[in-house]
Write a protein that holds these residues in place. Structure first.
Motif, PDB file in Angstrom:
ATOM      1  N   PHE A  13       9.891  12.485 -33.463  1.00  0.00           N
ATOM      2  CA  PHE A  13       9.019  12.883 -34.569  1.00  0.00           C
ATOM      3  C   PHE A  13       8.445  11.690 -35.310  1.00  0.00           C
ATOM      4  CE2 PHE A  13       8.235  14.398 -38.921  1.00  0.00           C
ATOM      5  CZ  PHE A  13       7.326  15.404 -38.632  1.00  0.00           C
ATOM      6  N   SER A  14       9.187  10.625 -35.461  1.00  0.00           N
ATOM      7  CA  SER A  14       8.711   9.453 -36.201  1.00  0.00           C
ATOM      8  C   SER A  14       7.537   8.779 -35.504  1.00  0.00           C
ATOM      9  CB  SER A  14       9.849   8.453 -36.396  1.00  0.00           C
ATOM     10  OG  SER A  14      10.311   8.004 -35.140  1.00  0.00           O
ATOM     11  N   ASP A  15       7.415   8.965 -34.191  1.00  0.00           N
ATOM     12  CA  ASP A  15       6.324   8.350 -33.444  1.00  0.00           C
ATOM     13  C   ASP A  15       5.055   9.202 -33.432  1.00  0.00           C
ATOM     14  OD1 ASP A  15       7.899   6.182 -32.892  1.00  0.00           O
ATOM     15  OD2 ASP A  15       8.472   6.879 -30.888  1.00  0.00           O
ATOM     16  N   LEU A  16       5.108  10.427 -33.962  1.00  0.00           N
ATOM     17  CA  LEU A  16       3.933  11.299 -33.957  1.00  0.00           C
ATOM     18  C   LEU A  16       2.794  10.714 -34.776  1.00  0.00           C
ATOM     19  CD1 LEU A  16       5.485  14.871 -34.154  1.00  0.00           C
ATOM     20  CD2 LEU A  16       4.485  13.714 -32.177  1.00  0.00           C
ATOM     21  N   GLU A  17       3.119  10.063 -35.891  1.00  0.00           N
ATOM     22  CA  GLU A  17       2.083   9.448 -36.717  1.00  0.00           C
ATOM     23  C   GLU A  17       1.388   8.321 -35.956  1.00  0.00           C
ATOM     24  OE1 GLU A  17       1.838   6.910 -40.800  1.00  0.00           O
ATOM     25  OE2 GLU A  17       3.102   8.705 -40.813  1.00  0.00           O
ATOM     26  N   VAL A  18       2.148   7.533 -35.229  1.00  0.00           N
ATOM     27  CA  VAL A  18       1.589   6.455 -34.421  1.00  0.00           C
ATOM     28  C   VAL A  18       0.689   7.042 -33.333  1.00  0.00           C
ATOM     29  CG1 VAL A  18       2.145   4.577 -32.822  1.00  0.00           C
ATOM     30  CG2 VAL A  18       3.500   4.906 -34.895  1.00  0.00           C
ATOM     31  N   LEU A  19       1.117   8.131 -32.710  1.00  0.00           N
ATOM     32  CA  LEU A  19       0.326   8.792 -31.680  1.00  0.00           C
ATOM     33  C   LEU A  19      -0.981   9.317 -32.259  1.00  0.00           C
ATOM     34  CD1 LEU A  19       0.071   9.856 -28.786  1.00  0.00           C
ATOM     35  CD2 LEU A  19       1.250  11.926 -29.549  1.00  0.00           C
ATOM     36  N   ALA A  20      -0.935   9.921 -33.438  1.00  0.00           N
ATOM     37  CA  ALA A  20      -2.141  10.440 -34.083  1.00  0.00           C
ATOM     38  C   ALA A  20      -3.105   9.309 -34.412  1.00  0.00           C
ATOM     39  CB  ALA A  20      -1.771  11.212 -35.346  1.00  0.00           C
ATOM     40  N   GLU A  21      -2.601   8.199 -34.906  1.00  0.00           N
ATOM     41  CA  GLU A  21      -3.453   7.054 -35.208  1.00  0.00           C
ATOM     42  C   GLU A  21      -4.105   6.509 -33.941  1.00  0.00           C
ATOM     43  OE1 GLU A  21      -1.270   4.126 -37.390  1.00  0.00           O
ATOM     44  OE2 GLU A  21      -0.834   5.508 -39.027  1.00  0.00           O
ATOM     45  N   SER A  22      -3.370   6.505 -32.853  1.00  0.00           N
ATOM     46  CA  SER A  22      -3.904   6.035 -31.579  1.00  0.00           C
ATOM     47  C   SER A  22      -5.032   6.945 -31.099  1.00  0.00           C
ATOM     48  CB  SER A  22      -2.787   5.979 -30.535  1.00  0.00           C
ATOM     49  OG  SER A  22      -3.307   5.649 -29.280  1.00  0.00           O
ATOM     50  N   GLU A  23      -4.838   8.248 -31.239  1.00  0.00           N
ATOM     51  CA  GLU A  23      -5.881   9.199 -30.846  1.00  0.00           C
ATOM     52  C   GLU A  23      -7.128   9.016 -31.693  1.00  0.00           C
ATOM     53  OE1 GLU A  23      -4.131  13.050 -31.087  1.00  0.00           O
ATOM     54  OE2 GLU A  23      -3.197  12.882 -29.116  1.00  0.00           O
ATOM     55  N   ILE A  24      -6.955   8.802 -32.980  1.00  0.00           N
ATOM     56  CA  ILE A  24      -8.099   8.600 -33.872  1.00  0.00           C
ATOM     57  C   ILE A  24      -8.838   7.330 -33.493  1.00  0.00           C
ATOM     58  CG2 ILE A  24      -8.727   8.073 -36.261  1.00  0.00           C
ATOM     59  CD1 ILE A  24      -6.551  10.129 -37.074  1.00  0.00           C
ATOM     60  N   GLU A  25      -8.099   6.277 -33.164  1.00  0.00           N
ATOM     61  CA  GLU A  25      -8.742   5.037 -32.715  1.00  0.00           C
ATOM     62  C   GLU A  25      -9.553   5.278 -31.449  1.00  0.00           C
ATOM     63  OE1 GLU A  25      -5.897   1.874 -32.322  1.00  0.00           O
ATOM     64  OE2 GLU A  25      -5.183   2.139 -34.374  1.00  0.00           O
ATOM     65  N   GLU A  26      -9.045   6.121 -30.552  1.00  0.00           N
ATOM     66  CA  GLU A  26      -9.779   6.442 -29.334  1.00  0.00           C
ATOM     67  C   GLU A  26     -11.069   7.196 -29.652  1.00  0.00           C
ATOM     68  OE1 GLU A  26      -7.514   8.121 -26.092  1.00  0.00           O
ATOM     69  OE2 GLU A  26      -5.754   6.974 -26.714  1.00  0.00           O
ATOM     70  N   PHE A  27     -11.011   8.113 -30.597  1.00  0.00           N
ATOM     71  CA  PHE A  27     -12.224   8.827 -31.006  1.00  0.00           C
ATOM     72  C   PHE A  27     -13.243   7.865 -31.607  1.00  0.00           C
ATOM     73  CE2 PHE A  27      -9.815  12.817 -30.719  1.00  0.00           C
ATOM     74  CZ  PHE A  27     -10.762  13.604 -30.089  1.00  0.00           C
ATOM     75  N   HIS A  28     -12.770   6.894 -32.361  1.00  0.00           N
ATOM     76  CA  HIS A  28     -13.678   5.889 -32.933  1.00  0.00           C
ATOM     77  C   HIS A  28     -14.351   5.090 -31.824  1.00  0.00           C
ATOM     78  CE1 HIS A  28     -11.866   5.695 -37.263  1.00  0.00           C
ATOM     79  NE2 HIS A  28     -12.086   6.912 -36.861  1.00  0.00           N
ATOM     80  N   ALA A  29     -13.593   4.733 -30.807  1.00  0.00           N
ATOM     81  CA  ALA A  29     -14.163   3.993 -29.678  1.00  0.00           C
ATOM     82  C   ALA A  29     -15.202   4.834 -28.944  1.00  0.00           C
ATOM     83  CB  ALA A  29     -13.057   3.562 -28.719  1.00  0.00           C
ATOM     84  N   ILE A  30     -14.902   6.110 -28.751  1.00  0.00           N
ATOM     85  CA  ILE A  30     -15.864   7.001 -28.107  1.00  0.00           C
ATOM     86  C   ILE A  30     -17.128   7.106 -28.943  1.00  0.00           C
ATOM     87  CG2 ILE A  30     -16.305   9.406 -27.460  1.00  0.00           C
ATOM     88  CD1 ILE A  30     -13.283   9.544 -26.728  1.00  0.00           C
TER      89      ILE A  30
END
Length: 82
Positions: free
Chosen positions: A10-27
Motif C-alpha cells: 500500500f505504501s508504494d501506491l502513491e509512488v505508482l500513481a505519481e509514475s502514471e501521472i508522469e507518463e501522462f505528462h510525457a504523452i
C-alpha cells in the motif's frame, strides 16, 4: 489492475500513481509536438484529432486528481487553437 500492481504494498501506491501521472505528462508533450508539426503542415483534421487527444489526457489527469500547473498551458493552447 495487473497482477504485478496487485502485489505492490500500500505504501508504494502513491509512488505508482505519481509514475502514471508522469507518463501522462510525457504523452501530452508528445501529442503537443505532433499537433504543432501537423499545424505547420496545414493538416487541420490531424490537429483537430490531436486536440481531442489532449482534452482526453486532461480529463484523465483530472480524474486522477492531478492539478499540475506545468501542464495547464498545454491544454489551454490546444483548446484555443481549434
Amino acid at each position: 489492475m495487473t497482477a504485478q500492481q496487485a502485489t505492490i504494498p500500500f505504501s508504494d501506491l502513491e509512488v505508482l500513481a505519481e509514475s502514471e501521472i508522469e507518463e501522462f505528462h510525457a504523452i501530452a508533450r508528445l501529442v503537443v509536438f505532433a499537433r504543432e508539426s501537423a499545424a505547420l503542415l496545414d493538416a487541420e483534421q490531424t490537429v483537430y484529432c490531436l486536440n481531442l487527444a489532449l482534452e482526453q489526457i486532461a480529463r484523465e489527469l483530472r480524474h486522477r486528481s492531478d492539478y499540475s500547473s506545468d501542464m495547464t498551458s498545454y491544454f489551454n493552447d490546444g483548446i484555443t487553437r481549434q
